[in-house]
Every structure is written in structure tokens, then in C-alpha cells.
Design a protein around this motif. Structure first.
Motif, PDB file in Angstrom:
ATOM      1  N   LEU A 147      -6.512   4.948  -8.674  1.00 17.44           N
ATOM      2  CA  LEU A 147      -5.657   4.568  -9.794  1.00 17.44           C
ATOM      3  C   LEU A 147      -6.263   3.355 -10.498  1.00 17.44           C
ATOM      4  CD1 LEU A 147      -2.118   4.757  -8.114  1.00 17.44           C
ATOM      5  CD2 LEU A 147      -3.037   6.349  -9.815  1.00 17.44           C
ATOM      6  N   GLU A 148      -6.247   3.381 -11.804  1.00 14.14           N
ATOM      7  CA  GLU A 148      -6.639   2.201 -12.567  1.00 14.14           C
ATOM      8  C   GLU A 148      -5.395   1.334 -12.743  1.00 14.14           C
ATOM      9  OE1 GLU A 148      -8.180   0.885 -17.033  1.00 14.14           O
ATOM     10  OE2 GLU A 148      -8.111   3.011 -16.480  1.00 14.14           O
ATOM     11  N   MET A 149      -5.496   0.083 -12.383  1.00 20.61           N
ATOM     12  CA  MET A 149      -4.328  -0.800 -12.473  1.00 20.61           C
ATOM     13  C   MET A 149      -4.590  -1.915 -13.472  1.00 20.61           C
ATOM     14  SD  MET A 149      -2.035  -2.397  -9.427  1.00 20.61           S
ATOM     15  CE  MET A 149      -1.243  -0.816  -9.179  1.00 20.61           C
ATOM     16  N   LYS A 167      -3.359   5.782 -14.615  1.00 19.58           N
ATOM     17  CA  LYS A 167      -3.285   4.357 -14.928  1.00 19.58           C
ATOM     18  C   LYS A 167      -1.877   3.823 -14.649  1.00 19.58           C
ATOM     19  CE  LYS A 167      -5.512   2.812 -18.543  1.00 19.58           C
ATOM     20  NZ  LYS A 167      -5.907   2.419 -19.939  1.00 19.58           N
ATOM     21  N   VAL A 168      -1.820   2.671 -13.976  1.00 20.57           N
ATOM     22  CA  VAL A 168      -0.543   2.054 -13.608  1.00 20.57           C
ATOM     23  C   VAL A 168      -0.565   0.589 -14.035  1.00 20.57           C
ATOM     24  CG1 VAL A 168       0.990   1.396 -11.698  1.00 20.57           C
ATOM     25  CG2 VAL A 168      -0.227   3.581 -11.626  1.00 20.57           C
ATOM     26  N   ALA A 169       0.535   0.125 -14.625  1.00 22.61           N
ATOM     27  CA  ALA A 169       0.667  -1.300 -14.979  1.00 22.61           C
ATOM     28  C   ALA A 169       1.447  -2.006 -13.873  1.00 22.61           C
ATOM     29  CB  ALA A 169       1.397  -1.451 -16.297  1.00 22.61           C
ATOM     30  N   ILE A 218       4.819   2.191 -14.060  1.00 23.87           N
ATOM     31  CA  ILE A 218       4.858   0.740 -13.877  1.00 23.87           C
ATOM     32  C   ILE A 218       5.143   0.457 -12.415  1.00 23.87           C
ATOM     33  CG2 ILE A 218       6.142  -1.377 -14.389  1.00 23.87           C
ATOM     34  CD1 ILE A 218       6.717  -0.238 -17.170  1.00 23.87           C
ATOM     35  N   TYR A 219       4.436  -0.523 -11.857  1.00 22.61           N
ATOM     36  CA  TYR A 219       4.736  -1.004 -10.511  1.00 22.61           C
ATOM     37  C   TYR A 219       5.231  -2.442 -10.632  1.00 22.61           C
ATOM     38  CZ  TYR A 219       4.064  -2.920  -5.829  1.00 22.61           C
ATOM     39  OH  TYR A 219       4.260  -3.561  -4.624  1.00 22.61           O
ATOM     40  N   ARG A 237       0.838  -1.207   0.000  1.00 26.57           N
ATOM     41  CA  ARG A 237       0.000   0.000   0.000  1.00 26.57           C
ATOM     42  C   ARG A 237       0.870   1.253   0.000  1.00 26.57           C
ATOM     43  NH1 ARG A 237      -1.371   3.902   3.146  1.00 26.57           N
ATOM     44  NH2 ARG A 237      -3.418   4.937   2.971  1.00 26.57           N
ATOM     45  N   LYS A 238       1.908   1.246   0.803  1.00 25.80           N
ATOM     46  CA  LYS A 238       2.809   2.399   0.896  1.00 25.80           C
ATOM     47  C   LYS A 238       3.541   2.623  -0.434  1.00 25.80           C
ATOM     48  CE  LYS A 238       5.739   4.232   4.634  1.00 25.80           C
ATOM     49  NZ  LYS A 238       4.751   5.201   5.119  1.00 25.80           N
ATOM     50  N   GLN A 239       3.859   1.534  -1.118  1.00 24.82           N
ATOM     51  CA  GLN A 239       4.524   1.647  -2.421  1.00 24.82           C
ATOM     52  C   GLN A 239       3.595   2.243  -3.477  1.00 24.82           C
ATOM     53  OE1 GLN A 239       5.740  -2.410  -2.896  1.00 24.82           O
ATOM     54  NE2 GLN A 239       7.538  -2.209  -1.581  1.00 24.82           N
ATOM     55  N   ILE A 240       2.325   1.859  -3.434  1.00 23.20           N
ATOM     56  CA  ILE A 240       1.349   2.437  -4.370  1.00 23.20           C
ATOM     57  C   ILE A 240       1.121   3.915  -4.050  1.00 23.20           C
ATOM     58  CG2 ILE A 240      -1.012   2.307  -5.250  1.00 23.20           C
ATOM     59  CD1 ILE A 240       0.867  -0.025  -6.095  1.00 23.20           C
TER      60      ILE A 240
END
Length: 307
Positions: free
Chosen positions: A177-179, A149-151, A204-205, A134-137
Motif C-alpha cells: 500500500l502507498e501511504m 493508496k491510503v491516507a 483513510i487510516y 499492523r493488524k489495522q492496516i
């Protein structure tokens, strides 16, 4: 009397055999192994003196991991360390008798290695590298407040990654965020998959995925040249071209696993009742690759600079 003296002189301390099945070489897993060995050494278990370590690398291949696991069991190891989920699953399938410690595994229970993380119930225990997903997002939104938007980039064959992906999706909802999922089955597919994301997502994650960590230079080559920031699951991935992470110290994680090994070897603990261990929340650290930030033209937020 002479015979008794000779018998006493010839009695030697038993050399303990420790087998290690590491899935692949990359910064995080290597640090885990080093921490494990150093913790043993601190406790008086020194390779070449009273312990013998058979350190094997599976080259990110499940069949090889299975072969290594069988070898370590057949060699009569007193304890086996498995580094990363696929290696741990290989060893757990190979023996129900030899004590097994796992590390760099996100969720041992979710990966079918133990009955529960609180009460393993068998011959497997160890440490989890569950990161603050969660903290990374949230970190993405601090660097890129306008991101939509994040992949999430991961290997579809790694169960530990799938667990993190679900956590990331939940966090993404919270931060509007849309993932979307972007999966690979091996490192050879990374370049093409990352290239396909250019112009379609804002970032990108990449969670703590062994395939992506191994291929991080390729991820960074494509993403950074196209001004596509990559947020990572651990520090080693950032050092290899990612932008930032809140992560754990894998050396400390390996050390924690080494401390568990000492308790097992000294008959002070049993894997069946030894809970899966985690690093404390206050040991999460922020890592930012300033060179990458400059290359991407992204300014590091003031509040993060203070950290």
C-alpha cells in the motif's frame, strides 16, 4: 483516660487526594477514566469517603493542560493520573516528586516520559494504549483487496500519533500500500483536509489520535458521504462513523492503571521500578460499523463476520 478516649475518637483516616489531567473528552479517554475510578473503588478507595478526586479536562489545549498540571501539584495531590500524551507531558514537567500514572499514551519512553518502558526510573509509570497497527492496516486489505493508496490522518502536534504513523508506514510496505500523510493542527482543519483526500486515496487510516477522535463526526460526515472508508485506531472512533478497527478496551486499560494506583497508594510499588503495562494481545477486539458498511456499499468479509 477520658483525654485518651477523646483523642482516639477524633483520629480520622487521611483522605487521599488524586488529581486527574485529561486532555480532552472523547469515548476512549472517558472510558479510561471510568475504568481507573472503578478499579480504585473495587480496592476500597471510594470518592467522598477516603479519596478525593480532582477531575480536570484540558479541552485539547496544551496551555490549559500545563495550567491544570501546575494546579494539581500546588494542591498537594498524593497521586496524579494523566490521560493522553500531551496531558502526561504537562504533568511530568510540573513535578518530579508526586507519583504520576499515565494512560492512553502509546509510547511513554518515545514521548520522553520515562527512561524506558521496562524501567521508568522516575516518578512516572502507567499503561500504554499501543494498538495493533499492523493488524489495522491488514484490515484495510481485507475490506478493500484492490486498495492501492491510503491516507493516514492525524494531528501533527501529537507525538503518540507520529509513533503510530511510522508503524503504519512499515505495515503499508508489507501489504503493498502507498501511504500518504494528511495532517491537521486542530479540529477546525479536519473538514478541509478530509475533503482534499476525496478521489485521491482508496481509504483513510486514523490512528488513536485525540484530535481526530474528538472530530470523528466531521471526518465521517465528509468521508462517508464521498464513499471513502475510514479505518480507525479504536472502537469509539468506529462508533462515531468509522468503518472498522482492531482495538483495545480503554475501560480495561483504565482499570489496569487503577490497579497500579492501588499498589502505589498501599506502598507496595514504586513508579521508578514499575514497568509500563499493556493489555494482553488476546484482548484486541474487532469492531465493524455495519451501518457505515451499508452506506459505503462495502460487504463485510466472511472471515470477519465469523469474528
Amino acid at each position: 483516660m477520658a483525654g485518651s478516649l477523646l483523642a482516639g475518637c477524633s483520629k480520622k483516616e487521611k483522605v487521599i487526594k488524586i488529581g486527574v489531567n485529561q486532555l480532552v473528552r472523547h469515548d476512549a479517554l472517558d472510558a479510561s477514566y471510568k475504568g481507573f475510578v472503578d478499579a480504585l473503588k473495587e480496592a476500597g478507595y471510594i470518592e467522598g469517603e477516603n479519596i478525593e478526586i480532582d477531575y480536570q479536562i484540558a479541552q485539547n489545549d496544551q496551555a490549559t493542560a500545563n495550567t491544570i498540571a501546575t494546579k494539581l501539584v500546588n494542591d498537594g495531590c498524593d497521586l496524579i493520573l494523566a490521560i493522553a500524551t500531551p496531558a502526561a507531558q504537562a504533568v511530568a514537567n510540573a513535578t518530579k516528586d508526586i507519583p504520576i500514572l499515565v494512560t492512553a499514551v502509546t509510547d511513554p519512553a518515545g514521548s520522553g516520559l520515562v527512561e524506558s518502558n521496562e524501567k521508568p526510573g522516575g516518578n512516572v509509570s502507567g499503561t500504554s494504549d499501543l494498538t495493533p497497527v499492523r493488524k489495522q492496516i491488514e484490515l484495510i486489505t481485507k475490506f478493500l483487496p484492490d486498495a492501492k493508496k491510503v491516507a493516514v490522518l492525524y494531528c501533527s502536534a501529537e507525538s503518540n500519533s507520529k509513533i503510530q504513523v511510522e508503524m503504519a508506514k512499515e505495515a503499508a510496505k508489507e501489504f503493498n500500500l502507498e501511504m500518504i500523510e494528511a495532517t491537521v493542527s486542530n479540529t477546525n482543519e479536519i473538514e478541509q483536509v478530509v475533503q482534499s483526500l476525496v478521489g485521491k486515496v482508496d481509504a483513510i487510516y486514523a490512528p488513536t489520535d485525540n484530535t481526530i477522535a474528538t472530530g470523528m463526526p466531521t471526518v465521517a460526515m465528509v468521508a462517508n458521504s464521498n464513499k471513502l472508508p475510514v479505518f480507525c485506531g479504536e472502537e469509539g472512533m468506529v462508533n462515531n462513523g468509522g468503518l472498522a478497527t482492531y482495538g483495545i478496551d480503554y475501560y480495561r486499560l483504565g482499570w489496569l492503571t487503577g490497579e497500579q494506583a492501588v499498589k502505589i497508594l498501599r506502598k507496595e510499588a514504586d513508579t521508578a521500578t514499575m514497568p509500563i503495562a499493556y493489555l494482553p494481545d488476546d484482548e484486541y477486539t474487532l469492531t465493524v460499523n455495519e451501518e457505515v458498511a451499508k452506506q459505503l456499499g462495502i460487504e463485510i468479509p466472511e472471515e470477519l463476520l465469523e469474528q
